[in-house]
Scaffold this active site. Sequence first.
Site, short mmCIF file in Angstrom:
data_model
loop_
_atom_site.label_atom_id
_atom_site.label_comp_id
_atom_site.label_asym_id
_atom_site.label_seq_id
_atom_site.Cartn_x
_atom_site.Cartn_y
_atom_site.Cartn_z
N SER A 187 -33.68 46.46 -38.34
CA SER A 187 -32.89 45.28 -37.99
C SER A 187 -31.42 45.64 -38.14
CB SER A 187 -33.25 44.15 -38.97
OG SER A 187 -32.30 43.12 -38.93
N TYR A 210 -35.21 40.73 -47.45
CA TYR A 210 -35.31 41.26 -46.09
C TYR A 210 -34.27 42.37 -45.89
CZ TYR A 210 -35.62 40.95 -40.92
OH TYR A 210 -35.78 41.20 -39.58
#
Length: 261
Positions: free
Chosen positions: A143, A156
Site C-alpha cells: 500500500s 495496517y
Amino acid sequence: MQLTNKVSLITGAASGIGFGIAKSYAEAGSTVVIVDLNREASEKAAAELSQSTKAEVIALQADVTNENTINDIVKTVVEKFGHLDVVNCNAGIQIISSFTEFTFQQWQKILNVHLNGSFLLSKAAMQQMMQQKNGGTIIVTGSVHSFLASKDKAAYVTAKHAQLGMVRAIAKEGGPYNIRANLIAPGYVLTPLVEKQIPEQAQAFGISEEDVIKNIMLKDTVDGKFTTIEDVARVSLFLASFPSNALTGQSIVVSNGWHMD
Ligand code: NAD
C-alpha cells in the site's frame, strides 16, 4: 504481457483488487487459483472468470493465517497443475482505531492477515519454486501505507511497511533460483475494504463522508481520483509477466500521484 502455461494463485481474490488481478491473469492465459476466506464469494468469482475468459479458474477456501491450510493449498495446486509460477499475497482487512485505543487482539489480527499470511504463502510457494527449473514470481499487495503513515491505521501501516521488508528479503534469497519478489503499493481504490472506512472515518473525525473522500483519502492525489482496480491489476500483470531478475525487490506505487516514491 502474457502468462500462457503459467499457474497463478491470488489470495483475497473473491473481492476487490484480488478479483481484478485474478481477472487480468486469466485474460493473459494463466490458470488461476482463487484463494479466499469467503467460500461462496470465491466460488462465484471462479465461475464468473471461467465463463468470461478461456482460462481454467478454480477456487479454494482458506484462511491465509492458517499454516497447515496454506501448505495444503500449495500442495493441492502442484498436484493438480504440476507447478506454481505466480503467487500474489493480497488478502487483507482494515481496522480503524487511534493508537492508544487499539486492542492487542485487533493489532495481532491485522498483522496476522497481512504480514503472517504473506509470510506463510510466500514460504510455501518459494519452497515449491526452488524445485522448479523456471523459478517463479511472488507479488505482495502492499500500500502507499508501506511508505507513509495515516492517523488511526497504526497496525495496517506497520504491517504494510513490514511487507516491503519481507519482499526485499525474499528477493535476495530467491535470486539464485530465479524467484522474483515485488510489492505493489496502491493508493485508495474503491473496494469493499475502503467503502467500509468512509463512514467510519466520517464518524471518527466528525466530518461528512464527502469530506473524508475529498480532504483525507484523495487530498494529495494529482487529480482527486480513486486509483482503479484495473490500474492495480495492470501493474500486477506487468510484474507477474516480467521475464528476468532485473526487476526484483522493488515496489511500484500506483496512487494517482498521492505518494511519489
Ligand atoms: P476487499 O475487502 O475487497 O478484499 C479482501 C479479500 O480478502 C476479501 O475477499 C476477504 O474475504 C479476503 N480475506 C480477508 N481476510 C482473509 C483471510 N484471513 N484469509 C483469506 N482471505 C481473506 O479489499 P481490497 O481493497 O481489494 O484489498 C486487497 C488488498 O489490497 C489488501 O491487502 C489491502 O490492504 C490492499 N490495499 C487496498 C487498498 C484500497 O484502497 N482498497 C489500497 C492499498 C492496498
